[in-house]
Design a protein around this motif. Structure first.
Motif, PDB file in Angstrom:
ATOM      1  N   VAL A  96      40.835  41.317  43.762  1.00 15.38           N
ATOM      2  CA  VAL A  96      39.886  40.300  44.222  1.00 15.38           C
ATOM      3  C   VAL A  96      39.848  40.332  45.747  1.00 15.38           C
ATOM      4  O   VAL A  96      40.883  40.190  46.401  1.00 15.38           O
ATOM      5  N   ASN A 102      35.292  41.277  42.552  1.00 15.82           N
ATOM      6  CA  ASN A 102      36.456  41.852  41.884  1.00 15.82           C
ATOM      7  C   ASN A 102      36.186  43.231  41.303  1.00 15.82           C
ATOM      8  O   ASN A 102      35.035  43.631  41.127  1.00 15.82           O
ATOM      9  N   ASP A 237      37.073  33.120  43.776  1.00 24.42           N
ATOM     10  CA  ASP A 237      37.279  34.221  42.836  1.00 24.42           C
ATOM     11  C   ASP A 237      36.252  34.081  41.720  1.00 24.42           C
ATOM     12  O   ASP A 237      36.213  33.051  41.050  1.00 24.42           O
ATOM     13  N   THR A 239      36.186  35.966  39.066  1.00 24.16           N
ATOM     14  CA  THR A 239      36.751  36.422  37.793  1.00 24.16           C
ATOM     15  C   THR A 239      36.649  35.322  36.740  1.00 24.16           C
ATOM     16  O   THR A 239      37.095  34.198  36.955  1.00 24.16           O
TER      17      THR A 239
END
Length: 303
Positions: A96, A102, A237, A239
């Motif tokens: 990341v 990512n 992030d 993700t």
């Protein structure tokens, strides 16, 4: 209730200044282990958004297995269908960068053992929802969706990672959730997201939701095209944002919400999941979603 036959991983998260180019090595000071896997992520997101969720899958008999099982249970998911495998627990290695982007590599491990026959027959009843992804064996996800359709269960497929889908599977879906690349894989060709969504919805009699990242999402049900914007956040992030979207969407639909409301709350949930590091660890709860909902306009019709 939502039944999720799907993947469950241990995610190893590496915060880096920049993601590596091909052949490049980058260094970072540390890493974090967090629970992941698209199936488990979506199951956890749905449970945190207020749904009853039963997970079906496999973990290894290694050190990671009990950890990810326990964390999924802590999220409120029924893990009675999570079985030990002789294969290792699936692992995802995730880099990341400072912008929240990512790169991900997944070793499937025990996820390869999960099959449609594990779905409890007692849960395949009208009013329940079956939610599948594409991180266990594709044929097993498709078989579970067909079985659920035969029993009058709402069927949802998040086609991630992207792969072709047979027409007979699309014909048995109530809802398909895809990003732009996955929409092309499902449609078997290129085109604008709204065109692909509308075409798939009309050909197969289902609702198609296409997520557009920072541009929000669109949804086509064969009669109308809806668009919802993204809730503005400062991403840490990204993700698991797509998994949060799908899990929250499924939770609201399973509890009887209309497409407009479910789409809106899914967009809120996905954005909030970008404000923290990790996948399951970053997911918002129902109260947080509702508290931030007023900051995003409801979906509007396109055209």
């Amino acid at each position: 209730m939502i039944i999720v036959p799907g993947s469950i991983n241990a995610d190893l998260l590496f915060p880096v200044r920049e993601l590596p180019a091909p052949g490049e090595t980058v260094l970072c000071p540390s890493y974090t282990m967090a629970p992941g896997g698209k199936g488990a992520n979506q199951a956890a997101a749905a449970a945190k958004a207020g749904a009853r969720v039963h997970f079906v899958g496999h973990v290894g008999k290694d050190a990671y297995g009990p950890v990810v099982r326990g964390l999924l249970a802590e999220a409120g998911v029924d893990v009675a269908g999570l079985i030990d495998s002789d294969r290792p627990t699936a692992i995802a290695v995730i880099g990341v960068d400072q912008k929240g982007e990512n790169q991900i590599i997944v070793a499937s491990g025990a996820n390869l053992d999960t099959h449609a026959g594990q779905v409890p027959q007692a849960l395949l009843v009208p009013g329940n929802t079956l939610l599948c992804q594409n991180e266990i064996r594709t044929e097993e996800s498709f078989a579970a969706l067909k079985l659920a359709h035969e029993h009058g269960v709402r069927t949802i497929l998040n086609l991630a990672p992207a792969a072709p889908v047979p027409n007979d599977v699309l014909d048995r879906l109530d809802l398909l959730v895809v990003n732009e690349l996955e929409a092309q894989a499902a449609a078997g060709g290129q085109g604008a997201p709204d065109e692909l969504a509308t075409g798939l919805a009309r050909r197969h009699g289902l609702t198609v939701v296409v997520t557009l990242g920072a541009k929000g999402a669109i949804a086509a049900d064969g009669e109308r095209l809806l668009q919802v914007q993204a809730l503005p956040v400062d991403p840490v992030d990204t993700t698991g944002a797509g998994d949060a979207f799908t899990g929250v969407l499924a939770a609201y639909l399973d509890r009887g919400a209309g497409l407009d409301l479910a789409l809106h709350r899914a967009a809120v949930g996905a954005a909030l999941a970008c404000e923290r590091l990790g996948a399951q660890s970053a997911q918002p709860g129902l109260a947080e979603i509702e508290a931030r909902a007023a900051a995003l306009p409801m979906p509007g019709k396109v055209g």
